[in-house]
Design an enzyme around this catalytic site. Structure first.
Site, PDB file in Angstrom:
ATOM      1  N   GLY A  46      34.441 -72.320 -26.662  1.00 63.79           N
ATOM      2  CA  GLY A  46      34.165 -73.151 -25.688  1.00 63.79           C
ATOM      3  C   GLY A  46      33.313 -72.395 -24.546  1.00 63.79           C
ATOM      4  O   GLY A  46      33.081 -71.186 -24.907  1.00 63.79           O
ATOM      5  N   GLN A  51      29.146 -70.554 -16.749  1.00 68.95           N
ATOM      6  CA  GLN A  51      28.835 -69.441 -17.535  1.00 68.95           C
ATOM      7  C   GLN A  51      27.317 -69.195 -18.164  1.00 68.95           C
ATOM      8  O   GLN A  51      26.882 -68.087 -18.603  1.00 68.95           O
ATOM      9  CB  GLN A  51      29.616 -69.246 -19.093  1.00 68.95           C
ATOM     10  CG  GLN A  51      31.010 -69.101 -18.740  1.00 68.95           C
ATOM     11  CD  GLN A  51      31.879 -68.990 -20.165  1.00 68.95           C
ATOM     12  OE1 GLN A  51      32.274 -70.228 -20.336  1.00 68.95           O
ATOM     13  NE2 GLN A  51      32.174 -67.926 -20.551  1.00 68.95           N
ATOM     14  N   CYS A  93      36.650 -64.172 -24.015  1.00 72.39           N
ATOM     15  CA  CYS A  93      35.808 -65.147 -23.189  1.00 72.39           C
ATOM     16  C   CYS A  93      34.456 -64.668 -23.575  1.00 72.39           C
ATOM     17  O   CYS A  93      34.090 -63.430 -23.570  1.00 72.39           O
ATOM     18  CB  CYS A  93      36.034 -64.905 -21.784  1.00 72.39           C
ATOM     19  SG  CYS A  93      34.982 -66.019 -20.741  1.00 72.39           S
ATOM     20  N   LEU A  94      33.504 -65.643 -23.820  1.00 74.92           N
ATOM     21  CA  LEU A  94      31.962 -64.984 -24.065  1.00 74.92           C
ATOM     22  C   LEU A  94      31.314 -64.015 -22.793  1.00 74.92           C
ATOM     23  O   LEU A  94      30.476 -63.536 -22.764  1.00 74.92           O
ATOM     24  CB  LEU A  94      31.011 -66.190 -24.232  1.00 74.92           C
ATOM     25  CG  LEU A  94      31.399 -66.836 -25.637  1.00 74.92           C
ATOM     26  CD1 LEU A  94      30.543 -68.045 -25.762  1.00 74.92           C
ATOM     27  CD2 LEU A  94      31.161 -65.899 -26.839  1.00 74.92           C
ATOM     28  N   HIS A 137      41.561 -72.557 -20.352  1.00 74.83           N
ATOM     29  CA  HIS A 137      40.434 -71.772 -20.244  1.00 74.83           C
ATOM     30  C   HIS A 137      39.201 -72.075 -19.431  1.00 74.83           C
ATOM     31  O   HIS A 137      38.608 -71.683 -18.661  1.00 74.83           O
ATOM     32  CB  HIS A 137      40.257 -71.008 -21.415  1.00 74.83           C
ATOM     33  CG  HIS A 137      39.480 -69.773 -21.358  1.00 74.83           C
ATOM     34  ND1 HIS A 137      39.786 -68.472 -21.802  1.00 74.83           N
ATOM     35  CD2 HIS A 137      38.162 -69.573 -21.056  1.00 74.83           C
ATOM     36  CE1 HIS A 137      38.644 -67.959 -21.609  1.00 74.83           C
ATOM     37  NE2 HIS A 137      37.515 -68.377 -21.229  1.00 74.83           N
ATOM     38  N   GLU A 138      38.751 -73.346 -20.327  1.00 71.55           N
ATOM     39  CA  GLU A 138      37.234 -73.561 -19.687  1.00 71.55           C
ATOM     40  C   GLU A 138      37.415 -74.383 -18.240  1.00 71.55           C
ATOM     41  O   GLU A 138      36.597 -74.078 -17.591  1.00 71.55           O
ATOM     42  CB  GLU A 138      36.730 -74.561 -20.790  1.00 71.55           C
ATOM     43  CG  GLU A 138      36.475 -74.121 -22.155  1.00 71.55           C
ATOM     44  CD  GLU A 138      35.825 -72.602 -22.222  1.00 71.55           C
ATOM     45  OE1 GLU A 138      34.901 -72.312 -21.164  1.00 71.55           O
ATOM     46  OE2 GLU A 138      36.011 -71.556 -23.091  1.00 71.55           O
ATOM     47  N   HIS A 141      37.189 -72.080 -15.461  1.00 66.97           N
ATOM     48  CA  HIS A 141      35.734 -71.458 -14.930  1.00 66.97           C
ATOM     49  C   HIS A 141      35.223 -72.201 -14.120  1.00 66.97           C
ATOM     50  O   HIS A 141      34.366 -71.811 -13.161  1.00 66.97           O
ATOM     51  CB  HIS A 141      34.912 -71.553 -16.526  1.00 66.97           C
ATOM     52  CG  HIS A 141      35.091 -70.377 -17.226  1.00 66.97           C
ATOM     53  ND1 HIS A 141      34.657 -68.954 -16.580  1.00 66.97           N
ATOM     54  CD2 HIS A 141      35.506 -70.079 -18.663  1.00 66.97           C
ATOM     55  CE1 HIS A 141      34.819 -68.302 -17.903  1.00 66.97           C
ATOM     56  NE2 HIS A 141      35.245 -68.737 -18.931  1.00 66.97           N
TER      57      HIS A 141
HETATM   58 NI    NI Z   1      35.552 -68.061 -20.703  1.00 64.95          NI
END
Ligand code: NI
Length: 205
Positions: A46, A51, A93-94, A137-138, A141
């Site tokens: 995701g 991000q 998380c990236l 999670h997304e 953000h």
């Molecule tokens: Ni993330």
């Protein structure tokens, strides 16, 4: 389109609230393409627009695995309209390279959003599935909330950030979530009881 640089934890941009999309224009469609290209390039499941430094309420998810065909899912102006249950999720998380910690999540969600063509849809994800957890999670953000804010154990989260040379936990951003925590404790107790019963059964044989 292009693979973009992922904004890392410590950058204040990740804490901003993203703007609603008023029109699914060419610009937004290009943003979606960049999100997908970047997510696949980074082997993520995701990725949310903030991000990659874009302050819009857009995220992408692909929870397909192994030999399954790719299944890109696009969420524009998402709203979680129902949530229930509780689960523990080991997340990364990236924006936090290599760092994983256990967090509290709802196990079931219903989300309403628009796809990349601007068509509205409603999707349900259940049983603490990767999709259910990923959507939460997304979606977070877009409100400047990060997975570590949901950490089950603050000290584990602090430790993992330190190990991966990431900035320290922002304790003032941590979420209390007493209801979710209570449900998780019930869940853990139920698991304990099952294990005890199984052990007793073994003794009886
Ligand atoms: Ni993330």
């Amino acid at each position: 389109m292009s693979i973009r640089k992922v904004v890392k934890f410590g950058d204040p941009f990740l804490r901003e609230k993203a703007k609603e999309v008023h029109k699914v224009s060419k610009k937004i469609q290009d943003l979606v393409t960049d999100l997908l290209d970047t997510m696949y390039a980074e082997n993520g499941v995701g990725l949310a627009a903030p991000q990659i430094g874009e302050n819009y309420r857009v995220f992408v998810v692909d929870v397909s695995t192994g030999d399954q065909p790719l299944n890109p899912m696009v969420f524009i102006n998402p709203k979680i309209i129902k949530k229930s249950g509780a689960t523990i999720s080991n997340e990364g998380c990236l924006s936090f390279p290599e760092a994983y910690t256990e967090v509290r999540r709802y196990s079931d969600v219903m989300v309403k959003a628009m796809d990349r063509k601007g068509r509205s849809f409603v999707l349900e994800a259940h049983d603490g599935s990767l999709l259910a957890r990923c959507i939460q999670h997304e979606n977070d953000h877009l409100d400047g909330i990060l997975f570590v804010d949901h950490a089950l154990n603050r000290f584990d989260a602090e430790e993992t950030l330190k190990e991966h040379n990431l900035p320290p936990l922002q304790v003032d951003k941590m979420l209390e979530e007493p209801e979710l925590q209570a449900k998780i404790e019930e869940l853990l107790e139920a698991v304990d009881t099952t294990e005890e019963t199984e052990e007793q059964d073994e003794d009886d044989k």
